[in-house]
Design a protein around this motif. Structure first.
Motif, short mmCIF file in Angstrom:
data_model
loop_
_atom_site.label_atom_id
_atom_site.label_comp_id
_atom_site.label_asym_id
_atom_site.label_seq_id
_atom_site.Cartn_x
_atom_site.Cartn_y
_atom_site.Cartn_z
N TYR A 134 90.94 13.72 3.06
CA TYR A 134 90.60 14.99 3.69
C TYR A 134 89.11 15.27 3.52
O TYR A 134 88.43 14.64 2.70
N GLN A 135 88.67 16.22 4.28
CA GLN A 135 87.30 16.70 4.14
C GLN A 135 87.30 18.14 4.62
O GLN A 135 87.75 18.43 5.72
N GLY A 136 86.83 19.05 3.78
CA GLY A 136 86.84 20.45 4.20
C GLY A 136 86.31 21.36 3.11
O GLY A 136 86.03 20.92 1.99
N PRO A 137 86.14 22.64 3.44
CA PRO A 137 85.57 23.57 2.47
C PRO A 137 86.58 24.04 1.42
O PRO A 137 87.76 24.18 1.71
N VAL A 138 86.08 24.25 0.21
CA VAL A 138 86.87 24.89 -0.85
C VAL A 138 86.05 26.07 -1.38
O VAL A 138 84.84 26.15 -1.15
N PHE A 139 86.71 26.96 -2.09
CA PHE A 139 86.09 28.22 -2.48
C PHE A 139 86.32 28.47 -3.96
O PHE A 139 87.46 28.43 -4.44
N ARG A 140 85.23 28.72 -4.68
CA ARG A 140 85.36 29.02 -6.11
C ARG A 140 84.36 30.11 -6.46
O ARG A 140 83.16 29.95 -6.17
N HIS A 141 84.84 31.15 -7.08
CA HIS A 141 83.93 32.22 -7.50
C HIS A 141 83.26 31.79 -8.79
O HIS A 141 83.64 32.18 -9.88
N GLU A 142 82.21 30.96 -8.64
CA GLU A 142 81.54 30.36 -9.78
C GLU A 142 80.25 31.09 -10.09
O GLU A 142 79.66 31.70 -9.20
N ALA A 143 79.77 30.95 -11.33
CA ALA A 143 78.41 31.39 -11.64
C ALA A 143 77.48 30.48 -10.84
O ALA A 143 77.68 29.27 -10.80
N LEU A 144 76.47 31.06 -10.19
CA LEU A 144 75.63 30.26 -9.30
C LEU A 144 74.56 29.51 -10.08
O LEU A 144 74.14 29.93 -11.15
N GLY A 145 74.13 28.41 -9.55
CA GLY A 145 73.08 27.60 -10.17
C GLY A 145 72.86 26.38 -9.31
O GLY A 145 73.50 26.26 -8.26
N ALA A 146 71.98 25.49 -9.76
CA ALA A 146 71.72 24.29 -8.97
C ALA A 146 73.02 23.54 -8.77
O ALA A 146 73.76 23.31 -9.72
N GLY A 147 73.30 23.19 -7.53
CA GLY A 147 74.49 22.39 -7.24
C GLY A 147 75.80 23.12 -7.43
O GLY A 147 76.86 22.51 -7.48
N ARG A 148 75.74 24.45 -7.58
CA ARG A 148 76.97 25.23 -7.72
C ARG A 148 77.06 26.28 -6.63
O ARG A 148 76.24 27.20 -6.59
N TYR A 149 78.04 26.11 -5.79
CA TYR A 149 78.23 27.02 -4.68
C TYR A 149 79.59 27.70 -4.78
O TYR A 149 80.44 27.26 -5.54
N ARG A 150 79.76 28.72 -3.96
CA ARG A 150 81.07 29.38 -3.93
C ARG A 150 81.90 28.92 -2.74
O ARG A 150 83.10 29.07 -2.74
#
Ligand code: AMP
Length: 449
Positions: free
Chosen positions: A109-125
């Motif tokens: 598969y290939q697609g978006p996932v969602f995580r309410h993470e603390a932001l930083g380099a290489g860290r997205y929501r």
């Protein structure tokens, strides 16, 4: 009062036209490699019932407890934006009775996932994952196969210096004993743990090995290692995986403290880093902090680019039959950031191919008739561009030149009334008049001359 312009939600981003060549490069590489390895594509929905992740990933994991976007619909259902895709694939496997087909089932598969993470380099929501799952067989060769597939995916993109961290975290037979040993070890040092780990100690002690806090990392140095506590079956399985990896010659290192954050993993777990990225240092986080303070090391190259493992118990947790399985997911944004940093440039993708024909129109009737003609040309396979919003012929010829069209069709008011159209050869400027009903056929002929 002027309204504030809106922005994308924090940690979520647009993939702009100029980014698309990179995304396309990843799409092409994943499709090629995964198809070659016999995986078939699956696209589960982005929303799932929240329970899927509560049961599958685990209610006490950070991913579910802290990072999952869950909400109630107007109808009262509890849904979640998927924080990962493996649980969805297993749900689909069960829902569509795939266990009745010859096993293993190999899906990607290939697609978006969602995580309410603390932001930083290489860290997205919102970020994209490419992933692969092999379901319905516990043979260790399949662990090695998925690991090799991920390596091949990185290689296809020009990333040859990957290092695989690998470990086994046992199964329902041996892990409980190891848990006890681990709890006993940390109990005596409880006051030196971070608050999160104090809380996790009883519920999920393996997660302590994963903690990024400096103090917890220090304590980890002396912690008992799960490889020393594997039952015979898990030990044999892990040894086989390693033997297969040795045969493949893939670069790996045993990482006795790699556990991964999710509850569903059993036996093999692995993560991919750029060589010299994560390294072997126990206090890698503090090294990271120091390096990023110096500003000389791009942090994203230090993060995992992909990871996965075996999850033999997940299908049962979701109400299915026992289904051993193994898989991985890689983060597309991180991979693309590394490609950009290394100046690995994708071949330009002409999403809009260079047109052979430009369709220019003049006057109301010309404009009205050109919409239909444009579709007829497109349908006949004559690659055509247009600029319907422009009125002046000069402006339209300018665009036709810029796009490099071989012919420009000019549909003016008079021509439209007469059922005719002008065909202008751009290089010579020679023009001829053709019947509107014949122009598509004429152009097809010209193109094949
Ligand atoms: P995981 O299963 O959590 O290890 O995720 C698989 C891969 O997704 C990781 O190896 C990363 O490359 C990527 N990834 C995980 N979290 C994030 C994030 N917050 N932003 C961007 N990429 C991520």
């Amino acid at each position: 009062m002027a309204k504030q312009p809106l922005q994308a939600p924090k940690g979520m981003h647009d993939i702009l036209p100029q980014d698309q060549p990179y995304w396309n490069m990843v799409r092409v590489a994943s499709t090629r490699v995964l198809t070659d390895y016999g995986f078939e594509r699956i696209d589960p929905p982005v929303l799932e019932s929240a329970e899927l992740f509560l049961r599958g990933v685990g209610a006490s994991t950070d991913l579910v407890e802290k990072q999952m976007y869950a909400f109630k619909t107007r109808g009262g259902d509890s849904l979640a934006l998927r924080p990962e895709i493996t649980a969805s694939v297993v749900r689909a496997y069960i829902e569509h009775g795939m266990h009745t087909l010859p096993q293993p089932i190999k899906l990607w598969y290939q697609g978006p996932v969602f995580r309410h993470e603390a932001l930083g380099a290489g860290r997205y929501r919102q970020f994209w994952q490419v992933g692969a799952e092999t379901l319905g067989d516990e043979n260790a060769v399949l662990d090695a196969e998925v690991i090799q597939t991920l390596f091949a995916f990185f290689l296809e993109l020009g990333l040859s210096d990957m290092l695989i961290h690998i470990n086994s975290i046992g199964d329902a037979i041996c892990r409980p004993n190891y848990r006890k040993t681990l709890i006993a070890y940390y109990r005596t040092k409880q006051e030196r743990l971070c608050e999160d780990c104090k809380r996790r100690l009883a519920a999920n002690p393996l997660r302590l090995l994963d903690c990024k806090e400096f103090g917890c990392r220090e304590l980890r140095r002396e912690a008992p290692q799960i490889v020393d506590h594997l039952c015979e079956a898990c030990h044999a399985h892990f040894r086989e995986v390693i033997e297969f990896l040795d045969e493949t010659g893939l670069p790996y290192m045993l990482d006795p403290y790699l556990v991964r954050g999710l509850d569903y993993y059993t036996r093999t777990v692995f993560e991919y880093f750029l060589e010299g990225g994560d390294g072997t240092g126990v206090d890698e986080e503090s090294r990271l902090a120091a390096e990023s303070a110096l500003g000389n090391v791009p942090r994203v190259t230090r993060l995992a680019l992909g990871g996965g493992g075996r999850y033999d118990g997940l299908a049962e947790l979701l109400g299915g039959k026992p289904t051993p399985a193994v898989g991985w997911a890689a983060g597309v944004e991180r991979v693309i950031e590394v490609l950009r940093e290394r100046e690995i440039t994708p071949r330009p993708v002409h999403m809009i191919p260079t047109p052979r024909v430009f369709l220019a129109q003049l006057g109301d009737l010309g404009k009205r008739k050109s919409l239909k003609l444009f579709e007829e040309l497109r349908h006949a396979g004559v690659s055509t561009a247009q600029a319907f919003s422009k009125d002046s012929l000069k402006a339209q010829l300018h665009i036709a030149n810029r796009l490099g069209a071989t012919w420009t069709l000019i549909l003016g008011q008079k021509e439209a009334l007469d059922g005719m159209i002008i065909v202008r050869e751009m290089s010579s400027g020679i023009q001829e008049m053709i019947g509107l009903d014949k122009v598509v056929e004429e152009l097809k002929k010209k193109m094949h001359k």
